[in-house]
Design a protein around this motif. Structure first.
Motif, short mmCIF file in Angstrom:
data_model
loop_
_atom_site.label_atom_id
_atom_site.label_comp_id
_atom_site.label_asym_id
_atom_site.label_seq_id
_atom_site.Cartn_x
_atom_site.Cartn_y
_atom_site.Cartn_z
N VAL A 115 11.69 -14.43 -11.55
CA VAL A 115 11.33 -13.80 -9.97
C VAL A 115 12.16 -13.08 -9.26
N GLY A 116 13.32 -13.60 -9.37
CA GLY A 116 14.54 -12.55 -9.32
C GLY A 116 14.51 -11.81 -9.81
N SER A 117 14.16 -11.39 -11.28
CA SER A 117 15.03 -10.61 -11.87
C SER A 117 14.11 -9.80 -11.91
N VAL A 118 12.64 -9.60 -12.35
CA VAL A 118 11.64 -8.44 -11.67
C VAL A 118 12.03 -8.22 -10.26
N LEU A 119 12.66 -8.94 -9.08
CA LEU A 119 12.75 -8.08 -8.20
C LEU A 119 13.76 -7.55 -7.97
N ALA A 120 15.12 -7.41 -8.61
CA ALA A 120 16.47 -7.10 -8.60
C ALA A 120 16.24 -5.50 -9.97
N HIS A 121 15.50 -5.56 -10.67
CA HIS A 121 15.02 -5.11 -11.67
C HIS A 121 14.11 -4.19 -11.75
N THR A 122 13.69 -3.57 -11.06
CA THR A 122 12.15 -3.39 -11.00
C THR A 122 11.48 -2.47 -9.59
N SER A 123 10.79 -1.67 -9.85
CA SER A 123 10.99 -0.48 -7.81
C SER A 123 9.68 -0.84 -8.07
N ILE A 124 9.16 -1.90 -7.36
CA ILE A 124 8.00 -2.33 -7.08
C ILE A 124 7.92 -2.21 -5.66
N PHE A 125 8.77 -2.64 -5.08
CA PHE A 125 8.99 -2.72 -3.70
C PHE A 125 9.66 -1.37 -2.74
N GLU A 126 9.58 -1.21 -1.84
CA GLU A 126 10.19 0.30 -1.11
C GLU A 126 11.77 -0.39 -1.40
N PRO A 127 12.69 0.43 -0.86
CA PRO A 127 13.82 0.60 -0.54
C PRO A 127 14.41 -0.65 0.35
N ARG A 128 13.69 -0.54 1.54
CA ARG A 128 13.52 -0.97 2.80
C ARG A 128 12.93 -2.25 2.91
N ILE A 129 12.51 -3.03 2.12
CA ILE A 129 11.62 -4.01 1.67
C ILE A 129 12.86 -5.26 0.83
N VAL A 130 13.23 -4.25 -0.51
CA VAL A 130 14.38 -4.76 -1.08
C VAL A 130 15.15 -4.88 0.09
N GLY A 131 16.31 -4.50 0.65
CA GLY A 131 17.39 -4.51 1.48
C GLY A 131 16.60 -5.85 2.34
N ALA A 132 15.53 -5.85 2.43
CA ALA A 132 15.39 -6.72 3.72
C ALA A 132 15.97 -8.50 2.62
N PHE A 133 15.40 -7.95 1.35
CA PHE A 133 15.06 -9.58 0.42
C PHE A 133 17.08 -10.10 0.85
N VAL A 134 18.02 -8.95 0.57
CA VAL A 134 19.12 -9.09 0.32
C VAL A 134 19.90 -9.21 1.64
N ASP A 135 19.91 -9.01 2.78
CA ASP A 135 19.70 -10.31 4.39
C ASP A 135 19.29 -11.36 3.89
N LEU A 136 17.72 -11.53 3.63
CA LEU A 136 17.36 -12.92 3.50
C LEU A 136 18.73 -13.55 2.99
N SER A 137 18.58 -13.43 1.63
CA SER A 137 19.55 -13.99 0.46
C SER A 137 20.68 -14.43 1.05
N ARG A 138 21.55 -12.83 1.50
CA ARG A 138 22.89 -13.73 1.32
C ARG A 138 23.34 -15.42 2.38
N HIS A 139 22.44 -15.60 3.29
CA HIS A 139 22.96 -16.48 3.33
C HIS A 139 22.65 -18.07 2.78
N THR A 140 22.99 -17.34 1.35
CA THR A 140 22.91 -18.58 0.22
C THR A 140 24.07 -18.88 -0.04
N ILE A 141 25.18 -17.94 -0.51
CA ILE A 141 26.04 -18.36 -0.55
C ILE A 141 27.11 -18.01 0.51
N GLU A 142 26.97 -17.65 1.80
CA GLU A 142 27.95 -17.52 2.77
C GLU A 142 28.72 -18.73 2.94
#
Length: 287
Positions: A152-179
């Motif tokens: 799933v992570g590969s699909v989200l990272a390497h395809t353009s099926i979601f708008e840039p702002r949605i992808v940006g939201a994915f980034v914002d939500l995911s950062r806490h996993t390594i912070e």
């Protein structure tokens, strides 16, 4: 030992004198399941899981890993579309519950549920054969869950099926996993493991309200930003494949502390403690 549903050992009305048969049925229909009945229901499920063929476990675990991608996707949609920060903070975690709903109601194999279910047969049998079966089940489920999250992570990272702002939201939500620090992530993972295993413990008692229970418990996990090994793996794998995190960060900052915490939360706080409260009753029925 009497099995759940076999009769009086778990019948609350059997403790009362002078109760008619009709009143007994009414009491049974209104009574909550006893802790011993819940224990035996989950133990029976655990025995079934330990007997499943390995390839069925792998396929079910892979499906669960893929399904958990919905938690990030729907939460990301909410996060991107809600502009008010307070409203977003309260509403977006509802999206996190979607993946869990699919997994739990679809009876797919999720690792954090398996910190409870097969543990009860192990605590009951207390032999090396059952221990080996539990370790095998854990290994198969965890590996297949993680494989699904990376897909799933590969699909989200390497395809353009979601708008840039949605992808940006994915980034914002995911950062806490390594912070967080190792200790912080570990404690957050203990809370997540506890809540998910507690959800698995409560499911047999709620019957028709199971979707509501799943939503409530997993909403709390998302709201508290507690670390879940499978849902978090979708997020962290997405960061790695987007070039925003490294494999070493995935392993040391996320995977190891989260896995340890989830196991501690699921097995110690739920399996052992909840088993402890019914162990005397269970042992009495054994005799």
């Amino acid at each position: 030992m009497d099995q759940p549903g076999d009769g009086a050992s778990f019948n609350p009305a059997s403790k009362l004198d002078g109760v008619s048969r009709r009143q007994t049925k009414q009491i049974e229909s209104q009574s909550r399941p006893s802790a011993a009945l819940i224990h035996e229901t989950i133990r029976a499920e655990g025995e079934q899981e330990l007997e499943r063929r390995w390839w069925a476990i792998v396929l079910s675990g892979l499906a669960a890993g893929l399904s958990m991608g919905l938690s990030l996707i729907v939460q990301g949609e909410f996060h991107a579309l809600i502009s008010d920060e307070a409203t977003r903070r309260m509403v977006a975690p509802l999206g996190y519950t979607v993946g869990f709903l699919v997994v739990v109601l679809g009876r797919q194999q999720l690792f954090t549920e398996n910190t409870l279910t097969p543990m009860l047969p192990l605590l009951h049998n207390r032999d090396l054969g059952t221990l080996g079966s539990v370790i095998k089940l854990w290994g198969l489920v965890l590996a297949s869950n993680i494989a699904g999250t990376w897909a799933v992570g590969s699909v989200l990272a390497h395809t353009s099926i979601f708008e840039p702002r949605i992808v940006g939201a994915f980034v914002d939500l995911s950062r806490h996993t390594i912070e967080g620090t190792f200790a912080t992530t570990l404690v957050r993972a203990i809370f997540a493991g506890w809540l998910i295993a507690l959800m698995a413990w409560l499911l047999p008692a709620v019957k028709g309200s199971r979707p509501h229970l799943v939503v409530v418990m997993t909403y709390v996990v998302a709201l508290g930003q507690f670390a879940h090994i499978i849902a978090g793996s979708v997020e962290c794998a997405f960061l790695v494949q987007s070039g925003l995190a490294s494999l070493s960060q995935y392993a040391s900052d996320f995977f190891i502390p989260t896995l340890l915490g989830n196991i501690l939360g699921g097995t110690t706080l739920v399996a052992l403690l909840n088993y402890g409260q019914v162990a005397p009753e269970i042992d009495d029925h054994r005799e």
